[in-house]
Design an enzyme around this catalytic site. Sequence first.
Site, short mmCIF file in Angstrom:
data_model
loop_
_atom_site.label_atom_id
_atom_site.label_comp_id
_atom_site.label_asym_id
_atom_site.label_seq_id
_atom_site.Cartn_x
_atom_site.Cartn_y
_atom_site.Cartn_z
N SER A 190 34.95 25.44 -7.55
CA SER A 190 35.26 25.59 -6.13
C SER A 190 36.75 25.48 -5.84
O SER A 190 37.18 25.74 -4.72
CB SER A 190 34.51 24.55 -5.29
OG SER A 190 35.10 23.29 -5.40
N LYS A 201 38.74 18.30 -3.37
CA LYS A 201 38.84 19.34 -2.34
C LYS A 201 40.19 19.22 -1.64
O LYS A 201 40.90 18.22 -1.76
CB LYS A 201 37.73 19.19 -1.29
CG LYS A 201 36.31 19.43 -1.80
CD LYS A 201 36.04 20.88 -2.10
CE LYS A 201 34.58 21.10 -2.49
NZ LYS A 201 34.25 20.49 -3.79
#
Length: 205
Positions: free
Chosen positions: A127, A165
């Site tokens: 991701s 993230k």
Amino acid sequence: MTKLSKRQLDILRFIKAEVKSKGYPPSVREIGEAVGLASSSTVHGHLARLETKGLIRRDPTKPRAIEILDEEVDIPQSQVVNVPVIGKVTAGSPITAVENIEEYFPLPDRMVPPDEHVFMLEIMGDSMIDAGILDKDYVIVKQQNTANNGEIVVAMTEDDEATVKRFYKEDTHIRLQPENPTMEPIILQNVSILGKVIGVFRTVH
């Protein structure tokens, strides 16, 4: 061991790493970028001194012809920081965080901020690929409990799961944004910041 300056050690270390990972030596420009030298003539000067000391051999007719002559030359231990590797953190769907030290990984001291607590985590998932963080990479993390918007962090969610993230604090929530257009952000009311990602270490198979 032949006495070398820190800059010469950095250059020799970078050449060895590039040959090991890519199979061929770096260019003068790449060496300069890696060790913070803007002048190619300065890089040539350091290479000449390494050659004089019998550590490398160059072919002046070829741009990348640098051969390491003494493979036993390594970084002195005083210039190595043993960084703890702590479990695995997902860069896809969060997984339960494992906060135990699995091993210690030696890093050059120039990669570790002085007087800071630093740890490493292995990434699982893709991701964060648009930020240059790939599956099976190791991220180098400076331990801290705050972050600015846009920084890449290791965050602990409300369910005690850890993830890597990009961090954004918005009006009513925290957004943990992946760097992959096929994936959705994680929206949470509260997160705990474990640290800020300051580097990536990758082995080439």
